[in-house]
Design a protein around this motif. Sequence first.
Motif, PDB file in Angstrom:
ATOM      1  N   GLU A   1       0.836  -1.204   0.000  1.00  0.00           N
ATOM      2  CA  GLU A   1       0.000   0.000   0.000  1.00  0.00           C
ATOM      3  C   GLU A   1       0.869   1.252   0.000  1.00  0.00           C
ATOM      4  O   GLU A   1       0.592   2.230  -0.705  1.00  0.00           O
ATOM      5  CB  GLU A   1      -0.923  -0.020   1.220  1.00  0.00           C
ATOM      6  CG  GLU A   1      -1.900   1.145   1.268  1.00  0.00           C
ATOM      7  CD  GLU A   1      -2.850   1.041   2.440  1.00  0.00           C
ATOM      8  OE1 GLU A   1      -3.505   2.058   2.758  1.00  0.00           O
ATOM      9  OE2 GLU A   1      -2.947  -0.048   3.054  1.00  0.00           O
ATOM     10  N   TRP A   2       1.952   1.209   0.765  1.00  0.00           N
ATOM     11  CA  TRP A   2       2.864   2.353   0.832  1.00  0.00           C
ATOM     12  C   TRP A   2       3.565   2.561  -0.507  1.00  0.00           C
ATOM     13  O   TRP A   2       3.717   3.694  -0.967  1.00  0.00           O
ATOM     14  CB  TRP A   2       3.879   2.122   1.951  1.00  0.00           C
ATOM     15  CG  TRP A   2       4.774   3.286   2.249  1.00  0.00           C
ATOM     16  CD1 TRP A   2       4.497   4.356   3.057  1.00  0.00           C
ATOM     17  CD2 TRP A   2       6.106   3.501   1.748  1.00  0.00           C
ATOM     18  NE1 TRP A   2       5.570   5.218   3.102  1.00  0.00           N
ATOM     19  CE2 TRP A   2       6.565   4.720   2.311  1.00  0.00           C
ATOM     20  CE3 TRP A   2       6.942   2.788   0.909  1.00  0.00           C
ATOM     21  CZ2 TRP A   2       7.824   5.238   2.039  1.00  0.00           C
ATOM     22  CZ3 TRP A   2       8.202   3.303   0.630  1.00  0.00           C
ATOM     23  CH2 TRP A   2       8.639   4.509   1.189  1.00  0.00           C
ATOM     24  N   TYR A   3       3.987   1.473  -1.149  1.00  0.00           N
ATOM     25  CA  TYR A   3       4.644   1.592  -2.456  1.00  0.00           C
ATOM     26  C   TYR A   3       3.709   2.222  -3.488  1.00  0.00           C
ATOM     27  O   TYR A   3       4.147   2.987  -4.355  1.00  0.00           O
ATOM     28  CB  TYR A   3       5.098   0.227  -2.953  1.00  0.00           C
ATOM     29  CG  TYR A   3       6.319  -0.324  -2.272  1.00  0.00           C
ATOM     30  CD1 TYR A   3       7.428   0.475  -1.992  1.00  0.00           C
ATOM     31  CD2 TYR A   3       6.380  -1.671  -1.887  1.00  0.00           C
ATOM     32  CE1 TYR A   3       8.549  -0.042  -1.354  1.00  0.00           C
ATOM     33  CE2 TYR A   3       7.496  -2.195  -1.260  1.00  0.00           C
ATOM     34  CZ  TYR A   3       8.572  -1.372  -1.002  1.00  0.00           C
ATOM     35  OH  TYR A   3       9.677  -1.880  -0.379  1.00  0.00           O
ATOM     36  N   ALA A   4       2.427   1.891  -3.415  1.00  0.00           N
ATOM     37  CA  ALA A   4       1.471   2.467  -4.364  1.00  0.00           C
ATOM     38  C   ALA A   4       1.418   3.981  -4.227  1.00  0.00           C
ATOM     39  O   ALA A   4       1.209   4.699  -5.219  1.00  0.00           O
ATOM     40  CB  ALA A   4       0.086   1.862  -4.134  1.00  0.00           C
TER      41      ALA A   4
ATOM     42  N   GLY B   1       8.237   6.419  -6.408  1.00  0.00           N
ATOM     43  CA  GLY B   1       9.656   6.771  -6.505  1.00  0.00           C
ATOM     44  C   GLY B   1      10.519   5.851  -5.679  1.00  0.00           C
ATOM     45  O   GLY B   1      11.675   5.579  -6.030  1.00  0.00           O
ATOM     46  N   ALA B   2       9.965   5.329  -4.574  1.00  0.00           N
ATOM     47  CA  ALA B   2      10.715   4.413  -3.733  1.00  0.00           C
ATOM     48  C   ALA B   2      10.954   3.090  -4.454  1.00  0.00           C
ATOM     49  O   ALA B   2      12.013   2.460  -4.298  1.00  0.00           O
ATOM     50  CB  ALA B   2       9.974   4.171  -2.423  1.00  0.00           C
ATOM     51  N   VAL B   3       9.983   2.659  -5.235  1.00  0.00           N
ATOM     52  CA  VAL B   3      10.136   1.408  -5.988  1.00  0.00           C
ATOM     53  C   VAL B   3      11.253   1.547  -7.011  1.00  0.00           C
ATOM     54  O   VAL B   3      12.155   0.704  -7.098  1.00  0.00           O
ATOM     55  CB  VAL B   3       8.813   1.029  -6.677  1.00  0.00           C
ATOM     56  CG1 VAL B   3       8.997  -0.233  -7.527  1.00  0.00           C
ATOM     57  CG2 VAL B   3       7.712   0.821  -5.636  1.00  0.00           C
ATOM     58  N   ALA B   4      11.217   2.623  -7.776  1.00  0.00           N
ATOM     59  CA  ALA B   4      12.259   2.846  -8.784  1.00  0.00           C
ATOM     60  C   ALA B   4      13.630   2.983  -8.135  1.00  0.00           C
ATOM     61  O   ALA B   4      14.622   2.426  -8.625  1.00  0.00           O
ATOM     62  CB  ALA B   4      11.925   4.097  -9.605  1.00  0.00           C
ATOM     63  N   ALA B   5      13.697   3.716  -7.027  1.00  0.00           N
ATOM     64  CA  ALA B   5      14.976   3.909  -6.339  1.00  0.00           C
ATOM     65  C   ALA B   5      15.510   2.583  -5.806  1.00  0.00           C
ATOM     66  O   ALA B   5      16.714   2.308  -5.879  1.00  0.00           O
ATOM     67  CB  ALA B   5      14.810   4.905  -5.192  1.00  0.00           C
ATOM     68  N   GLY B   6      14.633   1.744  -5.270  1.00  0.00           N
ATOM     69  CA  GLY B   6      15.063   0.460  -4.742  1.00  0.00           C
ATOM     70  C   GLY B   6      15.576  -0.467  -5.827  1.00  0.00           C
ATOM     71  O   GLY B   6      16.599  -1.137  -5.651  1.00  0.00           O
ATOM     72  N   LEU B   7      14.881  -0.516  -6.956  1.00  0.00           N
ATOM     73  CA  LEU B   7      15.325  -1.369  -8.058  1.00  0.00           C
ATOM     74  C   LEU B   7      16.684  -0.912  -8.582  1.00  0.00           C
ATOM     75  O   LEU B   7      17.530  -1.742  -8.937  1.00  0.00           O
ATOM     76  CB  LEU B   7      14.297  -1.335  -9.186  1.00  0.00           C
ATOM     77  CG  LEU B   7      12.934  -1.974  -8.888  1.00  0.00           C
ATOM     78  CD1 LEU B   7      11.990  -1.762 -10.059  1.00  0.00           C
ATOM     79  CD2 LEU B   7      13.075  -3.461  -8.572  1.00  0.00           C
ATOM     80  N   SER B   8      16.908   0.397  -8.608  1.00  0.00           N
ATOM     81  CA  SER B   8      18.173   0.919  -9.114  1.00  0.00           C
ATOM     82  C   SER B   8      19.305   0.723  -8.119  1.00  0.00           C
ATOM     83  O   SER B   8      20.364   0.188  -8.459  1.00  0.00           O
ATOM     84  CB  SER B   8      18.023   2.415  -9.432  1.00  0.00           C
ATOM     85  OG  SER B   8      19.262   2.980  -9.811  1.00  0.00           O
ATOM     86  N   ARG B   9      19.086   1.125  -6.888  1.00  0.00           N
ATOM     87  CA  ARG B   9      20.149   1.066  -5.884  1.00  0.00           C
ATOM     88  C   ARG B   9      20.583  -0.363  -5.598  1.00  0.00           C
ATOM     89  O   ARG B   9      21.767  -0.641  -5.367  1.00  0.00           O
ATOM     90  CB  ARG B   9      19.679   1.738  -4.589  1.00  0.00           C
ATOM     91  CG  ARG B   9      20.691   1.629  -3.452  1.00  0.00           C
ATOM     92  CD  ARG B   9      20.221   2.329  -2.201  1.00  0.00           C
ATOM     93  NE  ARG B   9      21.182   2.157  -1.115  1.00  0.00           N
ATOM     94  CZ  ARG B   9      21.061   2.697   0.096  1.00  0.00           C
ATOM     95  NH1 ARG B   9      20.016   3.472   0.372  1.00  0.00           N
ATOM     96  NH2 ARG B   9      21.967   2.482   1.025  1.00  0.00           N
ATOM     97  N   HIS B  10      19.637  -1.297  -5.612  1.00  0.00           N
ATOM     98  CA  HIS B  10      19.937  -2.663  -5.194  1.00  0.00           C
ATOM     99  C   HIS B  10      19.906  -3.645  -6.362  1.00  0.00           C
ATOM    100  O   HIS B  10      19.646  -4.845  -6.164  1.00  0.00           O
ATOM    101  CB  HIS B  10      18.946  -3.091  -4.108  1.00  0.00           C
ATOM    102  CG  HIS B  10      19.038  -2.279  -2.861  1.00  0.00           C
ATOM    103  ND1 HIS B  10      20.109  -2.359  -1.992  1.00  0.00           N
ATOM    104  CD2 HIS B  10      18.203  -1.333  -2.344  1.00  0.00           C
ATOM    105  CE1 HIS B  10      19.909  -1.514  -0.973  1.00  0.00           C
ATOM    106  NE2 HIS B  10      18.773  -0.881  -1.170  1.00  0.00           N
ATOM    107  N   ALA B  11      20.206  -3.151  -7.562  1.00  0.00           N
ATOM    108  CA  ALA B  11      20.160  -4.012  -8.753  1.00  0.00           C
ATOM    109  C   ALA B  11      21.062  -5.231  -8.608  1.00  0.00           C
ATOM    110  O   ALA B  11      20.691  -6.356  -8.982  1.00  0.00           O
ATOM    111  CB  ALA B  11      20.538  -3.205  -9.990  1.00  0.00           C
TER     112      ALA B  11
END
Length: 303
Positions: free
Chosen positions: A276-279, A283-293
Motif C-alpha cells: 500500500e505504501w509503495y502504491a 519513486g521508492a520502488v524505482a529507487a530500490g530497483l536501481s540502488r539494489h540491482a
Amino acid sequence: MIPTPDDARRRHYGAFYSRPAVGADETVLLALGNCQAESLRLVVPASVATTVRIPPVHELTADDLPFLAAWLGRADAVVAQPIRDGYRGLPLGTRELLEQTRPGARHAVLPVIRFAGLYPRHLIIRPPEDPSANPPLVSYHDAGVLASAAGLRLTPLSVEAVRAVAAESIEALRLREERHGTVVASDLFAAPSFDLMRTINHPGNPVWVALGTRVLDRLGLPGSAADPGLPLLDSVHAPREAAVIEAFGLGDEPSASWTVEGRTVSAEEVRAAHLEWYAAHPGAVAAGLSRHASTLALLGLAS
C-alpha cells in the motif's frame, strides 16, 4: 506546567546540555553518529573513559551546536562515523567535527555497519522525493515485496543466493572501511550468527564488544570494551529464513514474524502495509530497483 518535548530531550541528554562538567583528570570520549555510535559508547567502561550521550546527528539542530562545540573542545578522544560536510545544512561532517577538537585529541572513525548475510532479502531504500520517508510497521524493505510492487518476482531463496549476498555485503563493508580509514569490522562477519545482527543494520552485543575493543586500541586507551549488561539495538528483530540457517549451519528455528518493541508483527501484515505504501510512493520502488540491482540479481529477480 506541562513539560515540552524539548524539556524531555534535555533531560534525556542531560550531560550534553550541561556543558563539560568533568574533572581535569578525567578522560572524555565522545561517540558521534547514529544509533550505532551510541551503542559503541555503551560498551566503553567508565574505568576507561567518561562518555557523554549525544543526540544522533540526524536530530542535532543549530541550537545544539554550542553544546557540541564545548564538548568537542574538552574531549580527549572522539569516535565518529563517516558524515559528509554540511550534513543537513549544519557543520556536522566528520572532518568539520574533528577540526573542532583541541590539539592532542585522539580520533577514530567507526564504519557504518550493514551486513545483509543473515537477512539477504532486506533492503534500505531512500525515496528521492523524501529520503527520510519509511514504510509503516518496519523501516526495512523486503526484496520480494519490492519486486511485487514493480510487477516482478523473485525466485525462492536459495543457500547459494544467501552466501552470495553475504559475500557482497562483507565486500561492501570492507570498501567503506578502506574509503574512510575506519576501524575494521568486516571480518567479524566471517562466521555469521543471529547474535551478530538483529536486522541488516542493528548489530548485537558481540559485535559492539569486539569493535569497541578495537576502537580503544586505535585510540591508545587502556583496557577493553565490556558488555553493558543490556541488549543493544534490541527494538526490532527480523524474521529468520530457513535458507539462511542452512547456509551457515545455524541451530536456530526459522521465524516468519518480526518483533517490534516486543510485539509480534507477521510478515504478511508487513507485506500488505508496504505494498500500500509503495502504491503511494512509486519513486521508492524505482529507487530500490536501481540502488539494489546487484543484490536483486543475486536473489533471482525475474519478470
